[in-house]
Design a protein around this motif. Structure first.
Motif, short mmCIF file in Angstrom:
data_model
loop_
_atom_site.label_atom_id
_atom_site.label_comp_id
_atom_site.label_asym_id
_atom_site.label_seq_id
_atom_site.Cartn_x
_atom_site.Cartn_y
_atom_site.Cartn_z
N GLY A 235 0.81 -1.21 0.00
CA GLY A 235 0.00 0.00 0.00
C GLY A 235 0.84 1.26 0.00
O GLY A 235 2.06 1.22 0.23
N PRO A 236 0.20 2.41 -0.26
CA PRO A 236 0.92 3.68 -0.30
C PRO A 236 1.29 4.16 1.10
O PRO A 236 0.70 3.71 2.10
N PRO A 237 2.23 5.09 1.22
CA PRO A 237 2.53 5.68 2.53
C PRO A 237 1.34 6.50 3.01
O PRO A 237 0.47 6.88 2.23
N GLY A 238 1.31 6.73 4.31
CA GLY A 238 0.21 7.53 4.87
C GLY A 238 -1.08 6.77 5.02
O GLY A 238 -2.15 7.37 5.14
N GLY A 239 -1.00 5.43 5.03
CA GLY A 239 -2.19 4.60 5.09
C GLY A 239 -3.15 4.95 6.23
O GLY A 239 -4.37 4.97 6.01
N PRO A 240 -2.66 5.22 7.46
CA PRO A 240 -3.57 5.52 8.56
C PRO A 240 -4.40 6.80 8.35
O PRO A 240 -5.37 7.02 9.08
N ASN A 241 -4.02 7.62 7.39
CA ASN A 241 -4.76 8.85 7.12
C ASN A 241 -5.66 8.75 5.89
O ASN A 241 -6.35 9.72 5.54
N ASN A 242 -5.65 7.61 5.24
CA ASN A 242 -6.37 7.47 3.97
C ASN A 242 -7.76 6.89 4.17
O ASN A 242 -7.91 5.76 4.64
N GLY A 243 -8.78 7.67 3.80
CA GLY A 243 -10.15 7.19 3.77
C GLY A 243 -10.62 7.12 2.33
O GLY A 243 -9.81 7.05 1.39
N PHE A 244 -11.92 7.18 2.13
CA PHE A 244 -12.49 7.08 0.79
C PHE A 244 -11.92 8.14 -0.14
O PHE A 244 -11.43 7.84 -1.24
N ASN A 245 -12.00 9.40 0.24
CA ASN A 245 -11.60 10.49 -0.66
C ASN A 245 -10.11 10.46 -0.98
O ASN A 245 -9.70 10.74 -2.12
N GLU A 246 -9.30 10.14 0.02
CA GLU A 246 -7.85 10.09 -0.21
C GLU A 246 -7.47 8.96 -1.17
O GLU A 246 -6.65 9.14 -2.08
N ASN A 247 -8.08 7.79 -1.00
CA ASN A 247 -7.80 6.68 -1.90
C ASN A 247 -8.36 6.93 -3.30
O ASN A 247 -7.76 6.50 -4.30
N LEU A 248 -9.49 7.61 -3.38
CA LEU A 248 -10.03 7.97 -4.69
C LEU A 248 -9.02 8.82 -5.46
O LEU A 248 -8.74 8.57 -6.64
N ALA A 249 -8.44 9.81 -4.78
CA ALA A 249 -7.45 10.68 -5.43
C ALA A 249 -6.23 9.87 -5.86
O ALA A 249 -5.70 10.07 -6.97
N LEU A 250 -5.78 8.95 -5.02
CA LEU A 250 -4.62 8.13 -5.36
C LEU A 250 -4.90 7.26 -6.59
O LEU A 250 -4.05 7.14 -7.49
N PHE A 251 -6.10 6.67 -6.63
CA PHE A 251 -6.43 5.83 -7.78
C PHE A 251 -6.53 6.67 -9.04
O PHE A 251 -6.02 6.28 -10.11
N GLN A 252 -7.16 7.81 -8.96
CA GLN A 252 -7.30 8.68 -10.13
C GLN A 252 -5.93 9.15 -10.65
O GLN A 252 -5.77 9.38 -11.84
N GLN A 253 -4.97 9.26 -9.75
CA GLN A 253 -3.63 9.68 -10.13
C GLN A 253 -2.77 8.52 -10.63
O GLN A 253 -1.60 8.71 -10.98
N GLY A 254 -3.33 7.33 -10.67
CA GLY A 254 -2.61 6.17 -11.19
C GLY A 254 -1.69 5.50 -10.20
O GLY A 254 -0.80 4.74 -10.59
N LYS A 255 -1.89 5.75 -8.89
CA LYS A 255 -0.99 5.21 -7.88
C LYS A 255 -1.39 3.84 -7.36
O LYS A 255 -0.60 3.18 -6.68
N CYS A 256 -2.62 3.39 -7.65
CA CYS A 256 -3.14 2.14 -7.07
C CYS A 256 -3.37 1.10 -8.15
O CYS A 256 -4.08 1.37 -9.14
N GLY A 257 -2.83 -0.09 -7.95
CA GLY A 257 -3.14 -1.19 -8.85
C GLY A 257 -4.55 -1.69 -8.65
O GLY A 257 -5.26 -2.00 -9.61
N MET A 258 -4.96 -1.78 -7.38
CA MET A 258 -6.32 -2.19 -7.02
C MET A 258 -6.81 -1.29 -5.90
O MET A 258 -6.03 -0.77 -5.10
N TRP A 259 -8.12 -1.14 -5.86
CA TRP A 259 -8.76 -0.41 -4.77
C TRP A 259 -10.07 -1.12 -4.47
O TRP A 259 -10.91 -1.27 -5.36
N ILE A 260 -10.24 -1.60 -3.26
CA ILE A 260 -11.49 -2.25 -2.85
C ILE A 260 -12.28 -1.26 -2.02
O ILE A 260 -11.88 -0.91 -0.90
N ASP A 261 -13.36 -0.78 -2.59
CA ASP A 261 -14.12 0.27 -1.90
C ASP A 261 -15.51 0.38 -2.52
O ASP A 261 -15.94 -0.49 -3.28
#
Length: 436
Positions: A235-261
Motif C-alpha cells: 500500500g501507499p505511505p500515509g495509510g492511517p490517514n487514507n479514507g475514501f476520498n484520499e484513496n479515490l485521489a490516489l487511484f485517479q492519479q494512477g498510484k493504485c493497482g487495485m482499490w477495494i471500496d
C-alpha cells in the motif's frame, strides 16, 4: 413608456422582491462526496421549480458530518432541516421518533421504484423515514494495464489469495506504484466499514449470540493480519490517514493497482475529466475466502428530516426533487449516464442507456449479494453488514477503528490491537446491558 406600463413593471418588481423576502430557507447538511458536490451544481433546476425555497448548504467531511448531525438530532438543536444520514442511523433514529415520515411524498415520486434492498433499510414499521440519494455496495476496482503487465487475469469473483498475489505483482514502490489501496483512516464508517466486511468473508463476527465480542477469535486475527500485510507491503505511505476520498485521489492519479471500496466510486475513476487512468479500469466482485460470504457491504447515503425541523414541507419538496427519477435524468443530460447517482431505483437498471455503463451490472449484483440479516458465516444477533445496527456501535466502532489504525501506523501489534478491541468492546457492551 406609458404610465400604465411603468406601474405594471413597478408592481412586478415589488412582487419579485416580496417573493424573495418571503422565501423559506432550509439548511441541508451533507457529506463532501462527489455526488453530493455535483448536486449542489445542479440547483438551478430546483430553484426554477421552487422559487419560494432557498437552500443553504453545510458540507462536511464524513466523520465530522456524523458527529454534527448526531449531536444536533439527539439534543434537538434544530440546526438542520435536511440531514444526510446513512443506512446505519436511519432505522435507529426512526425507531426513536427522531425522523419525519416520508410516506406522503407525491405519487409521481414512485416509492415502489426504489430498490427493495435499499428501501427495506430505510423503512421502520411501514414508514419510509429517509429517501436514498445513492446506494452502494463495494467491489474491486483495478488497473487492467497493470494486471496484464503482471501476467494475471482478474476473475469476476476473486479470492483474497488472488488479491494478495496481484497486489505483490503490481507493486513498484520505486515508481510510486502501489499494488493496493485500502481504507486506513479510523472511524466506524471508514476503516471499520472495510474491515468489518472483510472480516465477514473470513468467518469473523463482531459478537456471538450472547453479544460477547469476538476479537479474540482466530478469524479476526487472520483478517487483521492479512489487512496489515496488504497495507504495509503493497500500500501507499500515509495509510492511517487514507479514507475514501484520499484513496479515490490516489487511484485517479494512477498510484493504485487495485482499490477495494464503494461501488459509487466507479463513475469517478472512469471519468476522463477527473481520472488519469479512466480508460484502464476494470471491476470485479469483492473478494471471498471460500466460506460463502464476500467482503462487500451495503450502504446508502440518504436524505432525512429531523423531527425538530420547522420547515417540513419545504424539506420534503427538496428531498422529493433530489432523490427523484427526474434528478437522475438531469444528471445524465448534464454529465452522462455514468455519473448518475447509482443504487437507488429499479428503473435506472432497466434503462437501456444505463445498462451500457460498464460498472452498472456489477454494482447491482454487489448490492443484491449483500444481506444485512445474515451478514456473517455464523448466526449473529445483529443486523448490518459493515456495521452493527445498535446505537452503541457508533462509539464502539470508532474506538476499535482507532486501535486498528494505530496497528497500521506501527504503534501497536495486531495482537495488542485485537486485545484492546476485545477489552473496550466488552466493557461498553456490559455497561449498555447487552452482556449480563
Amino acid at each position: 413608456m406609458t404610465l400604465t406600463l411603468r406601474a405594471l413593471l413597478g408592481a412586478c418588481a415589488v412582487g419579485a422582491l416580496a417573493s424573495a423576502a418571503t422565501a423559506e430557507t432550509i439548511t441541508v447538511a451533507t457529506v463532501n462526496n462527489g455526488d453530493m458536490i455535483r448536486m449542489q451544481g445542479l440547483m438551478a433546476d430546483f430553484n426554477a421549480k421552487h422559487p419560494d425555497i432557498q437552500v443553504e448548504w453545510v458540507t462536511l467531511e464524513e466523520n465530522v458530518l456524523r458527529q454534527r448531525v448526531t449531536t444536533d438530532i439527539a439534543t434537538k438543536g434544530g440546526q438542520f432541516d435536511v440531514m444526510t444520514i446513512g443506512t446505519y442511523e436511519a432505522p435507529i433514529w426512526g425507531k426513536q421518533g427522531w425522523l419525519v415520515s416520508l410516506n406522503d411524498l407525491p405519487a409521481e415520486y414512485d416509492v415502489d421504484d426504489l430498490l427493495p434492498a435499499i428501501r427495506g433499510g430505510l423503512t421502520v414499521e411501514g414508514e419510509l423515514i429517509a429517501a436514498p440519494f445513492y446506494g452502494e455496495s463495494s467491489m474491486v476496482m483495478y488497473r487492467t494495464d497493470l494486471m496484464e503487465a503482471a501476467g494475471l487475469d482478474m476473475p469476476e469473483a476473486p479470492t483474497w489469495e488472488f488479491i494478495k498475489q496481484a497486489a505483490a505483482a503490481m507493486t513498484d514502490k520505486a515508481s510510486e506504484q502501489y499494488g493496493i489501496c485500502l481504507r486506513g483512516k479510523a472511524g466506524w464508517g471508514e476503516n471499520m466499514a472495510f474491515l468489518s466486511a472483510m472480516a465477514n468473508s473470513y468467518g469473523a463476527k463482531w459478537f456471538d449470540m450472547d453479544w460477547k465480542p469476538q476479537f479474540d477469535s482466530p478469524e479476526w486475527k487472520a483478517t487483521l493480519t492479512d489487512y496489515l500485510m496488504l497495507m504495509n507491503e503493497y500500500g501507499p505511505p500515509g495509510g492511517p490517514n487514507n479514507g475514501f476520498n484520499e484513496n479515490l485521489a490516489l487511484f485517479q492519479q494512477g498510484k493504485c493497482g487495485m482499490w477495494i471500496d464503494a461501488t459509487v466510486a466507479a463513475s469517478f475513476v472512469t471519468n476522463p475529466a477527473e481520472s488519469t487512468v479512466a480508460d484502464k479500469v476494470g471491476f470485479a466482485l469483492a473478494p471471498d475466502n471460500g466460506l460463502g460470504k464476500r467482503g462487500n457491504w451495503l450502504w446508502a447515503w440518504n436524505l432525512a428530516i429531523p423531527a425538530g425541523s420547522q420547515k417540513v414541507d419545504a424539506a420534503k419538496a427538496f428531498i422529493a426533487w433530489a432523490t427523484s427519477k427526474e434528478y437522475l435524468e438531469a444528471v445524465a443530460a448534464n454529465e452522462g449516464w455514468a455519473n448518475v447517482p447509482p443504487g437507488t431505483r429499479t428503473s435506472l437498471y432497466e434503462n437501456p442507456e444505463y445498462q451500457k455503463v460498464p460498472f452498472a451490472a456489477m454494482t447491482l449484483e454487489s448490492i443484491n449479494a449483500a444481506d444485512p440479516t445474515k451478514p456473517t458465516v455464523d448466526e449473529v444477533p445483529y443486523v448490518g453488514v459493515q456495521f452493527v445496527a445498535i446505537p452503541e456501535f457508533q462509539g464502539i466502532g470508532t474506538a476499535v477503528g482507532q486501535q486498528f489504525s494505530a496497528a497500521l501506523a506501527g504503534s501497536s501489534s495486531a495482537d495488542d490491537a485485537l486485545a484492546a478491541a476485545q477489552v473496550l468492546t466488552t466493557r461498553e457492551m456490559t455497561r449498555a446491558g447487552y452482556i449480563k
